[in-house]
Design an enzyme around this catalytic site. Sequence first.
Site, PDB file in Angstrom:
ATOM      1  N   PRO A  55      12.539  33.746  10.877  1.00  0.00           N
ATOM      2  CA  PRO A  55      13.773  33.551  10.236  1.00  0.00           C
ATOM      3  C   PRO A  55      13.903  32.300   9.826  1.00  0.00           C
ATOM      4  O   PRO A  55      13.960  31.201  10.754  1.00  0.00           O
ATOM      5  CB  PRO A  55      14.956  33.968  10.965  1.00  0.00           C
ATOM      6  CG  PRO A  55      14.262  34.427  12.448  1.00  0.00           C
ATOM      7  CD  PRO A  55      12.916  34.308  12.318  1.00  0.00           C
ATOM      8  N   GLY A  96      17.174  28.131  13.826  1.00  0.00           N
ATOM      9  CA  GLY A  96      16.894  27.868  15.421  1.00  0.00           C
ATOM     10  C   GLY A  96      15.542  28.265  16.029  1.00  0.00           C
ATOM     11  O   GLY A  96      15.523  28.177  17.187  1.00  0.00           O
ATOM     12  N   GLY A 154      12.754  27.230  14.349  1.00  0.00           N
ATOM     13  CA  GLY A 154      11.484  26.134  13.984  1.00  0.00           C
ATOM     14  C   GLY A 154      10.795  26.703  12.903  1.00  0.00           C
ATOM     15  O   GLY A 154       9.650  26.391  12.823  1.00  0.00           O
ATOM     16  N   SER A 155      11.479  27.334  11.903  1.00  0.00           N
ATOM     17  CA  SER A 155      10.644  27.838  10.720  1.00  0.00           C
ATOM     18  C   SER A 155       9.979  26.733  10.036  1.00  0.00           C
ATOM     19  O   SER A 155       8.813  26.834   9.716  1.00  0.00           O
ATOM     20  CB  SER A 155      11.471  28.772   9.971  1.00  0.00           C
ATOM     21  OG  SER A 155      12.479  28.196   9.233  1.00  0.00           O
ATOM     22  N   ALA A 180       9.172  23.752  10.969  1.00  0.00           N
ATOM     23  CA  ALA A 180       8.006  23.114  11.679  1.00  0.00           C
ATOM     24  C   ALA A 180       6.865  24.028  11.785  1.00  0.00           C
ATOM     25  O   ALA A 180       5.605  23.400  11.666  1.00  0.00           O
ATOM     26  CB  ALA A 180       8.305  22.715  13.045  1.00  0.00           C
ATOM     27  N   ALA A 181       7.029  25.323  11.901  1.00  0.00           N
ATOM     28  CA  ALA A 181       6.227  26.113  11.962  1.00  0.00           C
ATOM     29  C   ALA A 181       5.037  26.136  10.740  1.00  0.00           C
ATOM     30  O   ALA A 181       3.926  26.330  10.596  1.00  0.00           O
ATOM     31  CB  ALA A 181       6.406  27.522  12.322  1.00  0.00           C
ATOM     32  N   ASP A 193      10.581  20.418  18.054  1.00  0.00           N
ATOM     33  CA  ASP A 193       9.796  21.551  17.239  1.00  0.00           C
ATOM     34  C   ASP A 193       8.663  21.296  17.135  1.00  0.00           C
ATOM     35  O   ASP A 193       7.633  22.193  17.389  1.00  0.00           O
ATOM     36  CB  ASP A 193      10.916  21.841  15.961  1.00  0.00           C
ATOM     37  CG  ASP A 193      12.405  22.427  16.185  1.00  0.00           C
ATOM     38  OD1 ASP A 193      12.491  22.400  17.274  1.00  0.00           O
ATOM     39  OD2 ASP A 193      12.599  22.963  15.085  1.00  0.00           O
TER      40      ASP A 193
HETATM   41  O1  PMV Z   1      17.864  24.540  14.842  1.00  0.00           O
HETATM   42  P1  PMV Z   1      16.253  24.170  15.312  1.00  0.00           P
HETATM   43  O2  PMV Z   1      15.519  24.978  15.954  1.00  0.00           O
HETATM   44  O3  PMV Z   1      15.792  23.189  14.418  1.00  0.00           O
HETATM   45  O4  PMV Z   1      16.630  23.373  16.636  1.00  0.00           O
HETATM   46  C1  PMV Z   1      17.223  22.231  16.586  1.00  0.00           C
HETATM   47  C2  PMV Z   1      17.506  21.437  17.695  1.00  0.00           C
HETATM   48  C3  PMV Z   1      18.350  19.986  17.880  1.00  0.00           C
HETATM   49  O5  PMV Z   1      18.215  19.478  19.349  1.00  0.00           O
HETATM   50  C4  PMV Z   1      19.855  20.607  17.507  1.00  0.00           C
HETATM   51  C5  PMV Z   1      17.992  19.087  17.078  1.00  0.00           C
HETATM   52  C6  PMV Z   1      16.468  18.390  17.233  1.00  0.00           C
HETATM   53  O6  PMV Z   1      16.072  17.917  16.320  1.00  0.00           O
HETATM   54  O7  PMV Z   1      16.322  18.454  18.617  1.00  0.00           O
END
Ligand code: PMV
Length: 316
Positions: free
Chosen positions: A101, A105, A107-108, A110-111, A152
């Site tokens: 999704p 949160g 990591g879509s 980065a993946a 990520d």
């Molecule tokens: O929302 P995500 O899965 O990209 O996670 C973000 C994590 C944070 O700590 C809020 C930001 C980061 O760069 O680590």
Amino acid sequence: MPAFTATAPGKIILFGEHAVVYGEPALAVPISDVQARATIQAELSAPPGQMQIIAPDIGLKSSLHDLAEDHPLKRAVQEVLDHLDIPAPPACSLTINSTIPIASGMGSGAAVSTAIIRAFSGFLGHPLPAEQVSKLTFAVEKIHHGTPSGIDNTVIACEQPVFYQKGEPLQIVSITQPFTLVIAHTGISSPTGEVVGSVRQAWKREPDRYEDLFSAVGKIAREARIILERGTTVELGPLMDENQALLEEMGVSSPELEALIQGARAAGALGAKLSGGGWGGNMLALAQEEQARRIARALTRSGATRTIINRVESSG
Ligand code: PMV
């Protein structure tokens, strides 16, 4: 040249989001039930240098050339070309699909970058090692939000549970006793960059309060690592609840996340918290294996639009 396909998993942060941006450690694990996939196919009839990008999930079909310079898909391709010192791509098409999704949160972004970097470097005959894939993915992550911590790209490119601290060497965590997570989506997509920006403003207004919150979160991440390595994973539950309380104080939770967290706890979860940027996206709950389905059903009743049950163990 044959077609070349590569995948990359999603990820979930167990402990330490936001504080990790300020130098505290965080723990994250790959989630291989969801993944991004990139396929490169040579297009023998097209002129050299022409690369077609097809991403049906976001309705995109465009030549690489026509995408804006800071488009994340173009950046991922460009990072590989620059790294390998290749001036232009051979004529080919790049197709990207993902079941992760978006803005949730997991990591879509980065993946997707990792899958592209793996597929394209492999297609060019120069498959890159995980550490290099992670570095190039990080460069693309900076477009998604200006100050990514690097967690990520690290967990997704190395596909192992990691204890991540900015500027420190990679630390893989060995999971002595596998455990079960139930991950649930609020149905609200929340761009990480906006939440990170809002925490930064709040930290500038109240540096002492926020630094205390960050160091309390860092302490939890360190304790959690010891628990994972010692194999007493039920002890992670109360730490998740403590981490959630600190995230609420940071202002990154939301009523929808809290409804799910309470729903999970009431259904027998050992602990629950939001995961990732917050304000929406996903939460996670620690479950006894035999309770996981019941907790997932309770989460759906509490408003979750999607649930994933994931068994976490060390791979390899
Ligand atoms: O929302 P995500 O899965 O990209 O996670 C973000 C994590 C944070 O700590 C809020 C930001 C980061 O760069 O680590």
